[in-house]
Scaffold this active site. Structure first.
Site, PDB file in Angstrom:
ATOM      1  CG  HIS A 109       7.952   7.938   1.347  1.00 33.31           C
ATOM      2  ND1 HIS A 109       7.381   8.384   0.172  1.00 33.31           N
ATOM      3  CD2 HIS A 109       8.494   9.034   1.939  1.00 33.31           C
ATOM      4  CE1 HIS A 109       7.597   9.688   0.047  1.00 33.31           C
ATOM      5  NE2 HIS A 109       8.262  10.112   1.112  1.00 33.31           N
ATOM      6  CB  SER A 135      -4.200 -20.152  10.640  1.00 29.62           C
ATOM      7  OG  SER A 135      -4.218 -21.070   9.571  1.00 29.62           O
ATOM      8  CE  LYS A 172      -0.872 -16.083   9.640  1.00 29.83           C
ATOM      9  NZ  LYS A 172      -1.496 -16.430   8.380  1.00 29.83           N
ATOM     10  CD  GLU A 216      -6.577  -9.559   9.251  1.00 25.33           C
ATOM     11  OE1 GLU A 216      -6.601 -10.056   8.114  1.00 25.33           O
ATOM     12  OE2 GLU A 216      -6.374 -10.226  10.291  1.00 25.33           O
TER      13      GLU A 216
END
Ligand code: ARG
Length: 465
Positions: free
Chosen positions: A158, A279, A285, A292
């Site tokens: 979970h 970024s 970043k 991704e």
């Protein structure tokens, strides 16, 4: 425009521009060129062997096809859109090269069995390539797993910290998943390896062909048994795409974990600059774009599978032109998988685990509570259900004091269950917890090392040093 040379006998005018536009497949089916020539060479040899065409014609055809084969291999072959598809491009070129005998090659053959044969051979080769690439992913995972057989991290259910595991154990889970992918593709390969050639357009042929001979020449196990099935079946492409979809699920889950692990909040792994992007606005970043995109490209693969399932689901036997739609999806799925597999290897190699951070995280959240309960069962002979209850009380006590289970005093422990002794503390460290999980397939570091060694043998056919 004049009517087609190949099938234009009963047509007086050439195709309307839009007809050509919707019909043409050469832009993509030229990827079958190598297989098409190979199929034609086998067919021609069989026609000669069966006395259906003369040796002289057969020789001329073979020489012409050899020349075409070379041109294809060196990208010198000039594919023409007006010739619609790969089969007619090659046959037309053969006619240019050798003249009249070229017209005999298509005896006892249709483009329906021809394309089915070419495409099966292509998918077969694609499966073989993917198998090698999947082995590379497994090797990268095993290499990392061996280094981190003893690196403790939290195991999650979970996405809540559950029990301490080792990073190596976690990575080895993916070795199993990719192993099943390889086995799934290989199962599909076994089923696809029957030869449609000689089914003709639909019903077989009146010529005394030898389908066993062509099947063997093209490295198929046997000819397909039913000519109608042979020209209308695309299960092999659907199976390929299904296996591709499941494989992409696996790559996506790993990519997702990499995204989570590399976040500042988790901080379990870092990617080097080679696999990070910045970024344009936020200077701090370091984004895991490659992971991704591996995750994101799963969407396409599902799309290719659903696209072809939908194309096939309403088709009456046998061939319909709808089936020309089978190739782009399959080619694109293969290309996407190759890219994602290569990216996955790169990501696995590149990630640097922060073992301190992982270990610290594994200690938080009472992850050794099960070990506490197991101790009560093993040392005090308390039934597990009751032990579970006692452990719950200890966790509540620790939580209230803002400490970990192992940081409770013996007196605190005994306030929950008087028979508890000092010995309980020996099972409450994350290292002890992981090391105790020695059951087959469990996370104990020694197990993980043994699993990794076994995986090298099972999946990579490496002999132990
Ligand atoms: N380009 C076609 C395909 O990919 C080849 C088969 C054509 N057969 C036919 N009967 N028109 O399916």
């Amino acid at each position: 425009m004049t009517s087609s040379k190949m099938w234009g006998g009963r047509f007086s005018a050439g195709p309307a521009a839009v007809m050509e536009a919707i019909n043409v497949s050469i832009e993509f089916d030229q990827r079958l060129a190598k297989q098409d020539v190979r199929g034609s060479r086998a067919h021609c040899a069989m026609l000669v062997a069966q006395g259906i065409i003369t040796e002289a014609d057969g020789l001329a055809i073979q020489e012409g096809l050899a020349r075409i084969e070379k041109d294809i291999a060196t990208s010198a072959f000039h594919f023409k859109r007006s010739l619609e598809d790969v089969h007619m491009n090659i046959e037309s070129r053969l006619a240019d090269l050798i003249g009249a005998p070229a017209g005999r090659l298509h005896t006892a053959r249709s483009r329906n069995d021809q394309v089915a044969t070419d495409f099966r051979m292509w998918v077969r080769a694609a499966i073989e390539t993917l198998d090698e690439e999947l082995a590379k992913v497994q090797r990268a995972l095993i290499d990392k797993a061996e280094k981190h057989a003893g690196s403790i991290m939290p195991g999650f259910t979970h996405l809540q910290a559950a029990q301490p595991v080792t990073f190596g154990h976690h990575l080895m889970a993916y070795v199993e998943m990719f192993g099943r992918d390889r086995s799934r593709f290989n199962d599909a390969r076994t089923r696809l390896n029957e030869c449609p050639l000689g089914a003709g357009a639909i019903a077989g042929t009146s010529f005394p062909i030898d389908r066993h001979m062509t099947a063997e020449k093209l490295s198929f196990d046997q000819p397909m048994h039913n000519s109608m099935d042979a020209v209308s079946d695309r299960d092999f492409a659907l199976e390929f795409l299904s296996a591709a979809a499941i494989l992409s699920v696996h790559m996506s889950r790993l990519a997702e974990e990499m995204v989570i692990w590399s976040s500042a909040q988790f901080g379990f792994i870092k990617f080097t600059d080679a696999f990070s992007t910045g970024s344009s606005m936020m200077p701090q970043k370091r984004n895991p774009d490659a992971a991704e995109l591996v995750r994101g490209k799963t969407g396409r693969i599902f799309g290719y599978l659903f696209g072809l399932l939908t194309v096939m689901k309403g088709l009456p036997l046998t061939y319909s032109k709808d089936m020309q739609e089978d190739k782009e999806a399959t080619f694109a799925a293969f290309d996407t998988l190759e890219l994602c597999l290569a990216a996955t290897v790169g990501l696995i190699d590149d990630m640097k685990p922060d073992t301190e951070k992982m270990r610290a995280s594994a200690s938080a959240g009472f992850t050794t509570a099960t070990d506490f309960a197991d101790w009560l069962v093993q040392k005090l002979n308390i039934p597990f259900r009751e032990a579970h209850h006692i452990t719950g009380a200890a966790v509540k006590l620790a939580d209230g004091k803002g400490v970990d289970l192992g940081e409770l005093s013996l007196a605190d422990m005994q306030s929950v269950e008087p028979r508890i002794t000092q010995d309980v503390f020996s099972v409450l460290t994350v290292e002890a917890s992981a090391a105790s999980r020695k059951s087959f397939g469990g996370t104990a570091p020694d197990n993980v090392r043994a699993q990794a060694a076994a995986a090298r043998k099972r999946f990579l056919k490496e002999q132990p040093q």
